[in-house]
Write a protein that holds these residues in place. Sequence first.
Motif, short mmCIF file in Angstrom:
data_model
loop_
_atom_site.label_atom_id
_atom_site.label_comp_id
_atom_site.label_asym_id
_atom_site.label_seq_id
_atom_site.Cartn_x
_atom_site.Cartn_y
_atom_site.Cartn_z
N PRO A 42 0.82 -1.20 0.00
CA PRO A 42 0.00 0.00 0.00
C PRO A 42 0.86 1.27 0.00
N HIS A 43 1.24 1.72 -1.17
CA HIS A 43 2.08 2.92 -1.29
C HIS A 43 1.29 4.11 -0.76
N PRO A 44 1.87 4.93 0.13
CA PRO A 44 1.13 6.04 0.74
C PRO A 44 0.67 7.10 -0.25
N ILE A 45 1.31 7.21 -1.41
CA ILE A 45 0.93 8.21 -2.40
C ILE A 45 0.20 7.58 -3.58
N LEU A 46 0.70 6.45 -4.07
CA LEU A 46 0.21 5.86 -5.31
C LEU A 46 -0.85 4.77 -5.12
N GLY A 47 -1.10 4.38 -3.88
CA GLY A 47 -2.06 3.32 -3.62
C GLY A 47 -1.42 1.95 -3.75
N PRO A 48 -2.24 0.89 -3.80
CA PRO A 48 -1.70 -0.47 -3.85
C PRO A 48 -0.84 -0.71 -5.10
N ARG A 49 0.36 -1.24 -4.87
CA ARG A 49 1.30 -1.54 -5.96
C ARG A 49 1.80 -2.97 -5.79
N THR A 95 5.85 -2.03 7.77
CA THR A 95 5.72 -2.95 8.89
C THR A 95 4.96 -4.16 8.35
N ARG A 96 5.62 -5.33 8.39
CA ARG A 96 5.08 -6.52 7.74
C ARG A 96 5.28 -7.74 8.64
N ASN A 97 4.30 -8.62 8.60
CA ASN A 97 4.44 -9.90 9.27
C ASN A 97 5.16 -10.83 8.31
N THR A 98 6.38 -11.23 8.65
CA THR A 98 7.18 -12.05 7.74
C THR A 98 6.69 -13.48 7.61
N VAL A 99 5.79 -13.90 8.49
CA VAL A 99 5.24 -15.24 8.41
C VAL A 99 4.05 -15.28 7.43
N THR A 100 3.15 -14.29 7.56
CA THR A 100 1.94 -14.27 6.74
C THR A 100 2.06 -13.32 5.55
N HIS A 101 3.07 -12.48 5.53
CA HIS A 101 3.29 -11.43 4.52
C HIS A 101 2.24 -10.32 4.59
N GLU A 102 1.43 -10.31 5.65
CA GLU A 102 0.46 -9.23 5.82
C GLU A 102 1.20 -7.92 6.09
N ILE A 103 0.84 -6.88 5.37
CA ILE A 103 1.44 -5.57 5.58
C ILE A 103 0.53 -4.79 6.53
N LEU A 104 1.09 -4.40 7.66
CA LEU A 104 0.33 -3.72 8.70
C LEU A 104 0.36 -2.21 8.55
N HIS A 105 1.46 -1.70 7.98
CA HIS A 105 1.59 -0.24 7.85
C HIS A 105 2.66 0.06 6.80
N ALA A 106 2.46 1.15 6.07
CA ALA A 106 3.46 1.61 5.11
C ALA A 106 3.51 3.13 5.16
N GLU A 107 4.72 3.67 5.18
CA GLU A 107 4.90 5.13 5.17
C GLU A 107 6.16 5.46 4.40
#
Length: 96
Positions: free
Chosen positions: A4-11, A70-82
Amino acid sequence: MLIPHPILGPRDAQEFTYLGDARLIDRPDPARPDAEAAICDYVYLRDNPAGVHRELWFHEQGDRSWLLITRNTVTHEILHAELARDFALARKGNSE
């Protein structure tokens, strides 16, 4: 994986290059008395945690921005992006 790019949206993650641990933002001071050992540790020693981890990603095939993710390396879920720039500027403002 979508980032989830903070400016461009999901990439797509394929647009990015993974650098590693976000602690790379904190470079050791070369004037420290133990600078040689600190720089050696900074360059060569990395953690490889399972679970929630902060990482640096470079949007190489896009706007060429650096992201702090900020990513969970087990599930690859991205919790935060800045934007790494925003993080660094906010931290610099808090230290003054």
